[in-house]
Design an enzyme around this catalytic site. Structure first.
Site, PDB file in Angstrom:
ATOM      1  CG  HIS A   3      -3.597   3.140   0.903  1.00 49.50           C
ATOM      2  ND1 HIS A   3      -3.703   2.730  -0.401  1.00 49.50           N
ATOM      3  CD2 HIS A   3      -3.889   2.074   1.668  1.00 49.50           C
ATOM      4  CE1 HIS A   3      -4.032   1.464  -0.418  1.00 49.50           C
ATOM      5  NE2 HIS A   3      -4.153   1.029   0.829  1.00 49.50           N
TER       6      HIS A   3
ATOM      7  CG  ASN B  90      -6.761  -1.378  -0.417  1.00 49.71           C
ATOM      8  OD1 ASN B  90      -5.964  -0.785  -1.144  1.00 49.71           O
ATOM      9  ND2 ASN B  90      -6.420  -1.893   0.754  1.00 49.71           N
TER      10      ASN B  90
ATOM     11  CB  CYS C 285      -0.936   0.011   1.200  1.00 48.27           C
ATOM     12  SG  CYS C 285      -2.016  -1.412   1.205  1.00 48.27           S
TER      13      CYS C 285
HETATM   14  O1  UT7 Z   1      -4.522  -1.629   2.624  1.00 47.38           O
HETATM   15  C1  UT7 Z   1      -3.877  -2.414   3.567  1.00 47.38           C
HETATM   16  C2  UT7 Z   1      -4.240  -2.023   4.915  1.00 47.38           C
HETATM   17  N1  UT7 Z   1      -5.469  -2.630   5.307  1.00 47.38           N
HETATM   18  C3  UT7 Z   1      -6.221  -2.097   6.240  1.00 47.38           C
HETATM   19  O2  UT7 Z   1      -5.870  -1.032   6.737  1.00 47.38           O
HETATM   20  C4  UT7 Z   1      -7.459  -2.807   6.693  1.00 47.38           C
HETATM   21  C5  UT7 Z   1      -7.666  -2.598   8.154  1.00 47.38           C
HETATM   22  N2  UT7 Z   1      -8.776  -3.368   8.704  1.00 47.38           N
HETATM   23  C6  UT7 Z   1     -10.073  -3.144   8.370  1.00 47.38           C
HETATM   24  O3  UT7 Z   1     -10.342  -2.305   7.521  1.00 47.38           O
HETATM   25  C7  UT7 Z   1     -11.160  -3.897   9.079  1.00 47.38           C
HETATM   26  O4  UT7 Z   1     -10.588  -4.632  10.137  1.00 47.38           O
HETATM   27  C8  UT7 Z   1     -11.973  -4.863   8.158  1.00 47.38           C
HETATM   28  C9  UT7 Z   1     -12.841  -4.057   7.199  1.00 47.38           C
HETATM   29  C10 UT7 Z   1     -11.016  -5.729   7.361  1.00 47.38           C
HETATM   30  C11 UT7 Z   1     -12.889  -5.764   8.972  1.00 47.38           C
HETATM   31  O5  UT7 Z   1     -13.743  -4.993   9.786  1.00 47.38           O
HETATM   32  P1  UT7 Z   1     -13.901  -5.361  11.335  1.00 47.38           P
HETATM   33  O6  UT7 Z   1     -14.900  -4.440  11.879  1.00 47.38           O
HETATM   34  O7  UT7 Z   1     -12.526  -5.329  11.940  1.00 47.38           O
HETATM   35  O8  UT7 Z   1     -14.509  -6.812  11.281  1.00 47.38           O
HETATM   36  P2  UT7 Z   1     -13.940  -8.176  11.905  1.00 47.38           P
HETATM   37  O9  UT7 Z   1     -12.744  -8.627  11.118  1.00 47.38           O
HETATM   38  O10 UT7 Z   1     -13.786  -8.004  13.373  1.00 47.38           O
HETATM   39  O11 UT7 Z   1     -15.118  -9.183  11.611  1.00 47.38           O
HETATM   40  C12 UT7 Z   1     -16.393  -9.040  12.264  1.00 47.38           C
HETATM   41  C13 UT7 Z   1     -17.299 -10.168  11.826  1.00 47.38           C
HETATM   42  C14 UT7 Z   1     -16.678 -11.554  11.988  1.00 47.38           C
HETATM   43  O12 UT7 Z   1     -17.713 -12.421  12.418  1.00 47.38           O
HETATM   44  P3  UT7 Z   1     -17.846 -12.815  13.988  1.00 47.38           P
HETATM   45  O13 UT7 Z   1     -16.554 -13.473  14.342  1.00 47.38           O
HETATM   46  O14 UT7 Z   1     -18.051 -11.509  14.708  1.00 47.38           O
HETATM   47  O15 UT7 Z   1     -19.033 -13.712  13.988  1.00 47.38           O
HETATM   48  C15 UT7 Z   1     -16.268 -11.941  10.583  1.00 47.38           C
HETATM   49  O16 UT7 Z   1     -16.250 -13.344  10.371  1.00 47.38           O
HETATM   50  O17 UT7 Z   1     -17.615 -10.063  10.422  1.00 47.38           O
HETATM   51  C16 UT7 Z   1     -17.347 -11.304   9.764  1.00 47.38           C
HETATM   52  N3  UT7 Z   1     -16.940 -11.030   8.386  1.00 47.38           N
HETATM   53  C17 UT7 Z   1     -17.816 -10.822   7.385  1.00 47.38           C
HETATM   54  N4  UT7 Z   1     -19.159 -10.860   7.339  1.00 47.38           N
HETATM   55  C18 UT7 Z   1     -19.754 -10.581   6.152  1.00 47.38           C
HETATM   56  C19 UT7 Z   1     -15.673 -10.865   7.904  1.00 47.38           C
HETATM   57  N5  UT7 Z   1     -15.730 -10.572   6.610  1.00 47.38           N
HETATM   58  C20 UT7 Z   1     -17.034 -10.541   6.255  1.00 47.38           C
HETATM   59  C21 UT7 Z   1     -17.704 -10.282   5.051  1.00 47.38           C
HETATM   60  N6  UT7 Z   1     -19.068 -10.310   5.047  1.00 47.38           N
HETATM   61  N7  UT7 Z   1     -17.046  -9.960   3.903  1.00 47.38           N
END
Ligand code: UT7
Length: 334
Positions: free
Chosen positions: A261, A291, A115
């Protein structure tokens, strides 16, 4: 010493638009989840056999060169940032050198900083121009993620976030004091390599050991500890922007535009609040493109160029954070 300034910018996006609703049909996800967590509404996916990481970079470059009022033979050096190359090696920089069809055998350098790759590349180009070695450098960010994503429910935490596209700028020699690239700031913290990575193909997964490895270990799709990346991103973004501003005796109030970014709209908005910037002083396109990793910032510069949003003497800060971890900023006076 010379100065460097951006004299042209271009971008290329594959035609195919993939909405969140389209992804709902192939994995267990929802439009609502993707919008709420990331801000993304749609992204572009390349057409296999037509778009490649290199040729998208070439298309963006041709536009950037034309907008700079130059020809291919004015370009002295190519720097290409990507995490999604067409070949494992060589990198796509040399393919662009060939596809542009110039008369000279100019150098091509490939940068692997995910990134932050574009800002790292801009910084390298800036040094070559300052010392007088080159006059016009093509700096490209291009990503074709879609062919490497796990587009099933297993990969949904990562695959819904990424899109394809390319952007390029021409960085040229200038002698105007106090203008152009004012400074660049680069950082890394390698203990977090496995917080956002693709394990293979690589030396940790030699093919001859595949039969003895479990499926997760030889997984060749991106893996991410999203919350860890998020927490580090919001801190590092603000830090590296303040570093750029302080180095040049500016404050956030002096900024005409913050170009973050595009990893997550919530990250950009958090940093925007920290810097106390109004909405018209932040450029986001993650809603439309997802992204696009190293391509994000040059695509934004090109979009702003097309919309006539860049004015003489504007102060812009570019900032990125991602896999490595690496993070970086660049302060530009247009
Ligand atoms: O460019 C490189 C740098 N990258 C970043 O800066 C990304 C940084 N991180 C993020 O943007 C966020 O952490 C995400 C958008 C990737 C994820 O958001 P989050 O609020 O941190 O969600 P999470 O990973 O804690 O997941 C919450 C829930 C989980 O279910 P449980 O365990 O709570 O039942 C996941 O399994 O959402 C579930 N989940 C989804 N549900 C529907 C994960 N991906 C999906 C999905 N659709 N695509």
């Amino acid at each position: 010493m010379f100065k460097s300034k951006i004299t042209g910018a271009g971008h290329y996006l594959p035609e195919k638009v993939v909405t969140n609703k389209d992804l709902e049909k192939i994995m267990d996800t929802t439009d609502e989840w993707i919008r709420e967590r990331s801000g993304i509404e749609e992204r572009r996916f390349a057409e296999y056999g037509k778009d490649t990481t290199a040729n998208m970079g070439t298309k963006a470059s041709r536009i950037a060169i034309e907008r700079a009022g130059l020809t291919v033979d004015d370009i002295d050096f190519i720097i290409f940032a990507t995490l999604s190359p067409d070949y494992y090696f060589p990198g796509p920089g040399t393919t662009v050198q060939y596809e542009l069809g110039g008369k000279r055998t100019i150098a091509a350098l490939d940068v692997r900083n995910q990134c932050s790759g574009f800002i790292y590349s801009l910084s390298v180009a800036d040094q070559f121009i300052k010392t007088g070695m080159y006059k016009n450098i093509l700096v490209i960010g291009s990503e074709l993620h879609s062919s490497g994503l796990d587009l099933t429910t297993r990969g949904r935490a990562v695959s819904v976030l990424f899109g394809d596209g390319a952007g390029a700028v021409v960085l040229s020699r200038s002698e105007e004091e106090g203008k152009g690239i004012l400074s660049t700031h680069l950082h890394s913290q390698g203990e977090f390599a496995e917080a956002l990575y693709v394990r293979g193909p690589g030396n940790f997964t030699p093919r001859k050991y595949y039969p003895k490895m479990d499926e997760d270990y030889i997984n060749t799709t991106p893996q991410m500890d999203g919350q860890l990346v998020f927490k580090n991103a919001v801190v590092r973004f603000t830090e590296v922007i303040m570093e750029a501003l302080k180095t040049n005796n500016y404050t956030p109030a002096d900024l005409n535009m913050f170009v973050p970014h595009q990893a997550n709209l919530r990250i950009s908005q958090f940093v925007q609040r920290q810097l106390k910037l109004t909405d018209d002083r932040v450029y986001n396109n993650i809603q439309r493109l997802g992204n696009t990793t190293a391509a994000t910032i040059p695509i934004i510069i090109s979009e702003m160029w097309e919309k006539n949003m860049i004015k003489e003497n504007d102060l812009h800060v570019l900032a990125a954070f991602g896999s490595g971890f690496t993070w970086a900023s660049a302060l530009i006076k247009w």
